[in-house]
Design a protein around this motif. Structure first.
Motif, PDB file in Angstrom:
ATOM      1  N   GLN A  22       0.842  -1.206   0.000  1.00 16.71           N
ATOM      2  CA  GLN A  22       0.000   0.000   0.000  1.00 16.71           C
ATOM      3  C   GLN A  22       0.877   1.256   0.000  1.00 16.71           C
ATOM      4  OE1 GLN A  22      -2.175  -1.127   3.556  1.00 16.71           O
ATOM      5  NE2 GLN A  22      -4.021  -1.600   2.409  1.00 16.71           N
ATOM      6  N   ILE A  23       1.896   1.291   0.866  1.00 18.10           N
ATOM      7  CA  ILE A  23       2.744   2.496   0.955  1.00 18.10           C
ATOM      8  C   ILE A  23       3.529   2.702  -0.339  1.00 18.10           C
ATOM      9  CG2 ILE A  23       4.650   3.627   2.201  1.00 18.10           C
ATOM     10  CD1 ILE A  23       3.974   1.899   4.587  1.00 18.10           C
ATOM     11  N   ASP A  24       4.003   1.600  -0.911  1.00 23.53           N
ATOM     12  CA  ASP A  24       4.930   1.721  -2.042  1.00 23.53           C
ATOM     13  C   ASP A  24       4.243   1.939  -3.390  1.00 23.53           C
ATOM     14  OD1 ASP A  24       6.998   1.395  -0.281  1.00 23.53           O
ATOM     15  OD2 ASP A  24       7.263  -0.745  -0.659  1.00 23.53           O
ATOM     16  N   ASP A  25       2.905   1.861  -3.426  1.00 27.16           N
ATOM     17  CA  ASP A  25       2.209   2.076  -4.698  1.00 27.16           C
ATOM     18  C   ASP A  25       1.761   3.539  -4.757  1.00 27.16           C
ATOM     19  OD1 ASP A  25       0.546   2.205  -6.844  1.00 27.16           O
ATOM     20  OD2 ASP A  25      -0.699   0.486  -6.289  1.00 27.16           O
ATOM     21  N   PRO A  26       2.404   4.363  -5.612  1.00 25.93           N
ATOM     22  CA  PRO A  26       2.074   5.798  -5.652  1.00 25.93           C
ATOM     23  C   PRO A  26       0.585   6.042  -5.908  1.00 25.93           C
ATOM     24  CG  PRO A  26       3.992   5.326  -7.032  1.00 25.93           C
ATOM     25  CD  PRO A  26       3.447   3.993  -6.588  1.00 25.93           C
ATOM     26  N   GLU A  27      -0.085   5.129  -6.606  1.00 30.37           N
ATOM     27  CA  GLU A  27      -1.508   5.304  -6.923  1.00 30.37           C
ATOM     28  C   GLU A  27      -2.396   5.299  -5.684  1.00 30.37           C
ATOM     29  OE1 GLU A  27      -2.958   6.050  -9.851  1.00 30.37           O
ATOM     30  OE2 GLU A  27      -0.839   6.339 -10.376  1.00 30.37           O
ATOM     31  N   ARG A  28      -1.878   4.715  -4.550  1.00 33.29           N
ATOM     32  CA  ARG A  28      -2.705   4.638  -3.348  1.00 33.29           C
ATOM     33  C   ARG A  28      -2.628   5.930  -2.537  1.00 33.29           C
ATOM     34  NH1 ARG A  28      -4.297  -0.628  -2.149  1.00 33.29           N
ATOM     35  NH2 ARG A  28      -5.821   0.516  -0.917  1.00 33.29           N
ATOM     36  N   GLY A  29      -1.609   6.739  -2.788  1.00 32.14           N
ATOM     37  CA  GLY A  29      -1.525   8.063  -2.160  1.00 32.14           C
ATOM     38  C   GLY A  29      -1.157   8.067  -0.686  1.00 32.14           C
ATOM     39  N   PHE A  30      -0.503   6.996  -0.180  1.00 26.01           N
ATOM     40  CA  PHE A  30      -0.149   6.953   1.241  1.00 26.01           C
ATOM     41  C   PHE A  30       1.179   7.632   1.545  1.00 26.01           C
ATOM     42  CE2 PHE A  30      -2.978   3.158   1.247  1.00 26.01           C
ATOM     43  CZ  PHE A  30      -3.778   3.493   2.315  1.00 26.01           C
ATOM     44  N   SER A  31       2.057   7.743   0.554  1.00 22.37           N
ATOM     45  CA  SER A  31       3.430   8.136   0.858  1.00 22.37           C
ATOM     46  C   SER A  31       3.808   9.507   0.299  1.00 22.37           C
ATOM     47  CB  SER A  31       4.395   7.093   0.288  1.00 22.37           C
ATOM     48  OG  SER A  31       5.713   7.508   0.543  1.00 22.37           O
ATOM     49  N   PHE A  32       4.529  10.278   1.142  1.00 19.68           N
ATOM     50  CA  PHE A  32       5.048  11.569   0.658  1.00 19.68           C
ATOM     51  C   PHE A  32       6.324  11.364  -0.148  1.00 19.68           C
ATOM     52  CE2 PHE A  32       6.077  10.835   5.141  1.00 19.68           C
ATOM     53  CZ  PHE A  32       7.453  10.625   5.049  1.00 19.68           C
ATOM     54  N   ARG A  33       6.805  10.103  -0.207  1.00 17.51           N
ATOM     55  CA  ARG A  33       8.045   9.863  -0.953  1.00 17.51           C
ATOM     56  C   ARG A  33       7.811   9.733  -2.456  1.00 17.51           C
ATOM     57  NH1 ARG A  33      10.274   4.983   0.461  1.00 17.51           N
ATOM     58  NH2 ARG A  33       8.354   4.381   1.512  1.00 17.51           N
ATOM     59  N   PHE A  34       6.569   9.433  -2.850  1.00 19.29           N
ATOM     60  CA  PHE A  34       6.269   9.271  -4.284  1.00 19.29           C
ATOM     61  C   PHE A  34       5.088  10.182  -4.624  1.00 19.29           C
ATOM     62  CE2 PHE A  34       6.714   4.957  -2.272  1.00 19.29           C
ATOM     63  CZ  PHE A  34       8.093   4.893  -2.407  1.00 19.29           C
ATOM     64  N   ASP A  35       5.022  10.600  -5.884  1.00 15.43           N
ATOM     65  CA  ASP A  35       3.898  11.455  -6.278  1.00 15.43           C
ATOM     66  C   ASP A  35       2.742  10.603  -6.794  1.00 15.43           C
ATOM     67  OD1 ASP A  35       2.505  13.761  -6.611  1.00 15.43           O
ATOM     68  OD2 ASP A  35       3.329  14.182  -8.614  1.00 15.43           O
ATOM     69  N   GLY A  36       1.542  10.929  -6.327  1.00 15.61           N
ATOM     70  CA  GLY A  36       0.350  10.195  -6.770  1.00 15.61           C
ATOM     71  C   GLY A  36      -0.890  10.898  -6.280  1.00 15.61           C
ATOM     72  N   PRO A  37      -2.066  10.384  -6.669  1.00 18.30           N
ATOM     73  CA  PRO A  37      -3.314  11.004  -6.196  1.00 18.30           C
ATOM     74  C   PRO A  37      -3.421  10.872  -4.685  1.00 18.30           C
ATOM     75  CG  PRO A  37      -3.741   8.898  -7.301  1.00 18.30           C
ATOM     76  CD  PRO A  37      -2.288   9.199  -7.507  1.00 18.30           C
ATOM     77  N   LEU A  38      -3.958  11.895  -4.018  1.00 17.01           N
ATOM     78  CA  LEU A  38      -4.017  11.909  -2.553  1.00 17.01           C
ATOM     79  C   LEU A  38      -5.258  11.128  -2.096  1.00 17.01           C
ATOM     80  CD1 LEU A  38      -2.575  13.114  -0.077  1.00 17.01           C
ATOM     81  CD2 LEU A  38      -4.085  15.096  -0.297  1.00 17.01           C
ATOM     82  N   ASP A  39      -5.139   9.802  -2.123  1.00 16.68           N
ATOM     83  CA  ASP A  39      -6.288   8.949  -1.818  1.00 16.68           C
ATOM     84  C   ASP A  39      -6.241   8.484  -0.357  1.00 16.68           C
ATOM     85  OD1 ASP A  39      -8.129   6.857  -1.569  1.00 16.68           O
ATOM     86  OD2 ASP A  39      -8.074   6.401  -3.691  1.00 16.68           O
ATOM     87  N   MET A  40      -5.348   7.558  -0.034  1.00 16.86           N
ATOM     88  CA  MET A  40      -5.123   7.055   1.334  1.00 16.86           C
ATOM     89  C   MET A  40      -6.202   6.135   1.867  1.00 16.86           C
ATOM     90  SD  MET A  40      -3.340   9.890   3.689  1.00 16.86           S
ATOM     91  CE  MET A  40      -2.090  11.009   3.119  1.00 16.86           C
TER      92      MET A  40
END
Ligand SMILES: C[S@@+](CC[C@H](N)C(=O)[O-])C[C@H]1O[C@@H](n2cnc3c(N)ncnc32)[C@H](O)[C@@H]1O
Length: 318
Positions: free
Chosen positions: A114-132
């Motif tokens: 979950q953290i490592d998939d930018p599409e899930r939006g959990f991590s500030f380390r990767f850019d992705g939609p802010l879902d969480m």
């Protein structure tokens, strides 16, 4: 921003310690309330006999897909997996005809996939939609919450769930940006905004850590889920059955610790001072933290705290 790892695997924390603490009867019924990628589940199955059963739960559809398809599929007649949250444990198990279990494991928080998939939006380390959202089939994403909530509510969430000293400043900046017609929609936009609003730096910690943690806890109602899961354990555990909970931050661990302490204390009813005290429902079996070797091999385990408790035999005490 870094690039995400491409294998999306999860290294299980306190694997042996948790399963040792959980399984006391190889023919018992066990619940893994947080399947993730099944690290604990697989070892539980190894420890069960032919008559044992393992019911797994996860609220993330991707965890369910991993357990039911492809190379990570679990094909074992003693195993079943169910897409729900552990806050719904009692009705879910009752729908399966199960009213009593011998152990419940909760390995809280998010999994590495979950953290490592930018599409899930959990991590500030990767850019992705802010879902969480852990359960992507329902509920409001972090971006949707930030687009509608008032400044006070946003500040409260960031302060209460992130223990962020600059919560008010972050909330003000979010609302100002939204009022300028440009609400935050991505993890990068949020982490850049937080970095400008948070004035002091904690050594070794990204300034966005606390705000991301807060929004994740809020969006997934994690603390309410935990309270419900613990209450369900009291209802479902057979005498001698085990509750094993692995927490990753102090807000979670405080809830688990207080719950076990409260349920381990026998109390007198003040209105009936001569009556026998209310029997205890749990006995604490202690707390375990990962050793230095585990932390070195898996830095994500460094904040883990596991608590184990046993359901007391109410009949024997009465
Ligand atoms: C730390 S991971 C568990 C990893 C797992 N023990 C393993 O070894 O692969 C946490 C998992 O629990 C799930 N989860 C978190 N809160 C949940 C809840 N309230 N109900 C059901 N699943 C939940 C997450 O979706 C995630 O997959």
């Amino acid at each position: 921003m870094s690039s995400p790892p491409n294998d999306f695997s999860h290294t299980t924390v306190l694997l042996n310690e948790a399963v040792e603490g959980l399984v006391t009867d190889p023919d018992g019924i066990y619940v893994d309330g947080t399947y993730g990628r099944g690290g604990h589940s697989r070892l539980i199955l190894d420890r069960l006999g032919e008559k044992g059963r393992l019911l797994a739960i996860d609220r993330d559809p991707q965890a369910i897909a991993a357990a039911t398809s492809g190379a990570t599929r679990v094909s074992d007649p003693r195993f079943s997996i169910h897409h729900t949250s552990f806050g719904q444990l009692v009705p879910t198990l009752s729908g399966l005809g199960v009213t009593q279990v011998h152990g419940l494991l909760l390995d809280l928080g998010v999994s590495s996939p979950q953290i490592d998939d930018p599409e899930r939006g959990f991590s500030f380390r990767f850019d992705g939609p802010l879902d969480m959202r852990m359960d992507t089939t329902r509920g409001e994403s972090a971006a949707e919450f930030l687009a509608r909530a008032d400044e006070r509510h946003i500040a409260e969430v960031i302060r209460d769930y992130g223990e962020e000293r600059f919560a008010v400043q972050v909330a003000k900046a979010l609302v100002a940006r939204r009022e300028g017609g440009n609400p935050v929609r991505t993890t990068r936009e949020l982490s850049e905004l937080v970095a400008r609003a948070v004035k002091t730096r904690e050594p070794g910690q990204d300034p966005a850590t606390r705000t991301f943690q807060a929004l994740r806890i809020f969006v997934n109602a994690e603390l309410e889920e935990l309270e419900q899961g613990l209450t369900a354990a009291i209802q479902l555990l057979a005498p001698g059955g085990r509750l094993v909970v692995i927490s990753f931050h102090s807000l979670e661990d405080r809830i688990v610790k207080t719950f076990i302490a409260r349920e381990s204390k026998s109390e007198f009813d003040r209105r009936a001072p001569f009556a026998a005290p209310k029997p205890t429902r749990l006995k604490s079996l202690g707390r375990v933290k990962p050793g230095a070797a585990e932390v070195a091999a898996n830095p994500r385990s460094r904040s883990a705290v596991m608590r184990i408790a046993e359901r007391t035999d109410v009949g024997a005490q009465a």
